[in-house]
Write a protein that holds these residues in place. Structure first.
Motif, PDB file in Angstrom:
ATOM      1  N   ASP A  11       4.188 -13.828  -8.363  1.00 53.92           N
ATOM      2  CA  ASP A  11       3.993 -12.925  -7.235  1.00 53.92           C
ATOM      3  C   ASP A  11       4.538 -11.531  -7.498  1.00 53.92           C
ATOM      4  OD1 ASP A  11       2.765 -14.918  -5.805  1.00 53.92           O
ATOM      5  OD2 ASP A  11       4.563 -15.474  -4.667  1.00 53.92           O
ATOM      6  N   ASP A  12       5.565 -11.423  -8.338  1.00 53.96           N
ATOM      7  CA  ASP A  12       6.169 -10.108  -8.578  1.00 53.96           C
ATOM      8  C   ASP A  12       5.846  -9.524  -9.951  1.00 53.96           C
ATOM      9  OD1 ASP A  12       7.659 -11.937  -9.976  1.00 53.96           O
ATOM     10  OD2 ASP A  12       9.602 -11.170  -9.351  1.00 53.96           O
ATOM     11  N   LEU A  13       5.085 -10.230 -10.776  1.00 59.46           N
ATOM     12  CA  LEU A  13       4.671  -9.681 -12.066  1.00 59.46           C
ATOM     13  C   LEU A  13       3.299 -10.234 -12.432  1.00 59.46           C
ATOM     14  CD1 LEU A  13       5.474  -7.901 -14.534  1.00 59.46           C
ATOM     15  CD2 LEU A  13       6.216 -10.026 -15.640  1.00 59.46           C
ATOM     16  N   ASP A  34       0.831  -1.192   0.000  1.00 61.06           N
ATOM     17  CA  ASP A  34       0.000   0.000   0.000  1.00 61.06           C
ATOM     18  C   ASP A  34       0.871   1.251   0.000  1.00 61.06           C
ATOM     19  OD1 ASP A  34      -2.232  -1.552   0.026  1.00 61.06           O
ATOM     20  OD2 ASP A  34      -2.517  -1.458   2.205  1.00 61.06           O
ATOM     21  N   GLY A  35       0.464   2.244  -0.814  1.00 57.47           N
ATOM     22  CA  GLY A  35       1.182   3.512  -0.850  1.00 57.47           C
ATOM     23  C   GLY A  35       2.258   3.570  -1.917  1.00 57.47           C
ATOM     24  N   GLU A  36       2.618   2.420  -2.509  1.00 55.43           N
ATOM     25  CA  GLU A  36       3.621   2.417  -3.563  1.00 55.43           C
ATOM     26  C   GLU A  36       2.945   2.541  -4.917  1.00 55.43           C
ATOM     27  OE1 GLU A  36       6.035  -1.033  -3.351  1.00 55.43           O
ATOM     28  OE2 GLU A  36       7.000  -0.459  -1.468  1.00 55.43           O
ATOM     29  N   ALA A  37       3.617   3.231  -5.856  1.00 55.23           N
ATOM     30  CA  ALA A  37       3.107   3.302  -7.219  1.00 55.23           C
ATOM     31  C   ALA A  37       3.257   1.939  -7.877  1.00 55.23           C
ATOM     32  CB  ALA A  37       3.860   4.360  -8.005  1.00 55.23           C
ATOM     33  N   THR A  38       2.272   1.582  -8.666  1.00 53.06           N
ATOM     34  CA  THR A  38       2.304   0.331  -9.425  1.00 53.06           C
ATOM     35  C   THR A  38       2.600   0.676 -10.876  1.00 53.06           C
ATOM     36  OG1 THR A  38       0.659  -0.658  -7.947  1.00 53.06           O
ATOM     37  CG2 THR A  38       1.017  -1.724 -10.081  1.00 53.06           C
ATOM     38  N   ALA A  41      10.721  -7.248 -18.313  1.00 52.14           N
ATOM     39  CA  ALA A  41       9.787  -6.487 -17.477  1.00 52.14           C
ATOM     40  C   ALA A  41      10.316  -6.336 -16.060  1.00 52.14           C
ATOM     41  CB  ALA A  41       8.431  -7.186 -17.462  1.00 52.14           C
ATOM     42  N   ARG A  42      10.897  -7.399 -15.524  1.00 44.62           N
ATOM     43  CA  ARG A  42      11.448  -7.324 -14.170  1.00 44.62           C
ATOM     44  C   ARG A  42      12.611  -6.350 -14.103  1.00 44.62           C
ATOM     45  NH1 ARG A  42      10.894 -13.791 -13.587  1.00 44.62           N
ATOM     46  NH2 ARG A  42       8.884 -13.858 -12.495  1.00 44.62           N
ATOM     47  N   ARG A  43      13.478  -6.389 -15.109  1.00 47.97           N
ATOM     48  CA  ARG A  43      14.619  -5.462 -15.124  1.00 47.97           C
ATOM     49  C   ARG A  43      14.162  -4.017 -15.244  1.00 47.97           C
ATOM     50  NH1 ARG A  43      16.962  -8.881 -19.066  1.00 47.97           N
ATOM     51  NH2 ARG A  43      16.869  -7.135 -20.548  1.00 47.97           N
ATOM     52  N   ALA A  44      13.039  -3.803 -15.904  1.00 54.32           N
ATOM     53  CA  ALA A  44      12.500  -2.449 -16.063  1.00 54.32           C
ATOM     54  C   ALA A  44      11.712  -1.989 -14.847  1.00 54.32           C
ATOM     55  CB  ALA A  44      11.625  -2.390 -17.311  1.00 54.32           C
ATOM     56  N   GLY A  45      11.570  -2.853 -13.831  1.00 50.54           N
ATOM     57  CA  GLY A  45      10.854  -2.474 -12.615  1.00 50.54           C
ATOM     58  C   GLY A  45       9.350  -2.462 -12.762  1.00 50.54           C
TER      59      GLY A  45
END
Length: 254
Positions: free
Chosen positions: A54-56, A3-7, A24-28
């Protein structure tokens, strides 16, 4: 994504494989919207689920080719519950999106012969959730025109890499001030006009991306077009395909 972080969302990519995921992961990036050409929604959903983690998050979508091949108008729909074919009139596609309460985006407006015109966007202003104001396939004047359309009609903006090539993924993204962990979350962010930033690389990387993607566009509209429409037969997303069970027979343009 807490919560509070930009997606960070790349709102429109055409390719999906392990190389794309790594890029995509390298680009954050946190989210990819996957909308390949001429692929039915169930297959897109299956591929999106396969590459999500979980992370993408990979969100399935359809860029529907409305109109005829010569005068087609692309519309990007997220949150579809049922498949919508290509090559039906714009008004028929928009009516179907409304019936399904889908999120509707206007990609690359007024670009070549494949886009919604300003007049189309004005006509469907209440139905369109966002207008793409930066696309790396555009030249600068295309992006200025797109931004002017969004500003004039007071429609929220978005951007994407519009990646047809894996190395283009992440060159542009939309950073939402919200936690987005599902397709429904993304649709809600668009529907509620959640605050966002338009993020893109405007240096040498962007120029290489533009050159590569434009070269691919030439390929798409020459040999690939001949192969697809004259050698392979009926498209999977053709409105007369058996998969649509005759639902779009009366509005099919071919």
């Amino acid at each position: 994504m807490s919560d509070g972080e930009a997606t960070r969302v790349d709102c429109h990519v055409k390719v999906l494989n392990e190389r794309v995921v790594e890029r995509a992961r390298r680009a954050g990036l946190d989210v990819l919207v996957y909308a390949p050409h001429f692929t039915r929604l169930p297959e897109i959903r299956q591929q999106a689920a396969e590459y999500s983690s979980d992370d993408l998050l990979v969100v399935p979508a359809r860029e529907v080719f409305t109109g005829t091949w010569k005068h087609r108008k692309h519309v990007l729909a997220i949150g579809l519950s049922e498949p919508v074919p290509d090559f039906i009139p714009l008004e028929a596609a928009m009516a179907e999106f409304e019936r399904q309460d889908a999120t509707v985006l206007a990609p690359h407006p007024e670009f070549a012969n494949v886009s919604l015109a300003a007049e189309d966007i004005a006509t469907y202003r209440e139905a369109i959730d966002a207008v793409e104001i930066f696309n790396p396939k555009h030249f600068p004047w295309h992006n200025r025109r797109a931004r002017d359309i969004a500003d004039h009609l007071e429609i929220a903006p978005f951007t994407s890499s519009y990646a047809h090539l894996p190395d283009s993924v992440g060159v542009a993204c939309t950073a939402f001030d919200a936690t987005i962990e599902s397709e429904a979350d993304l649709c809600r962010a668009f529907a509620e006009d959640t605050a966002r930033r338009i993020v893109y690389d405007n240096g040498a990387t962007r120029l290489r991306t533009t050159a590569g993607e434009l070269a691919h566009l030439v390929y798409e509209n020459t040999w690939e077009k001949i192969d697809r429409f004259f050698l392979q037969g009926l498209e999977p997303t053709h409105p007369r395909h058996i998969a649509y069970d005759g639902r779009f027979e009366d509005v099919a343009l071919y």
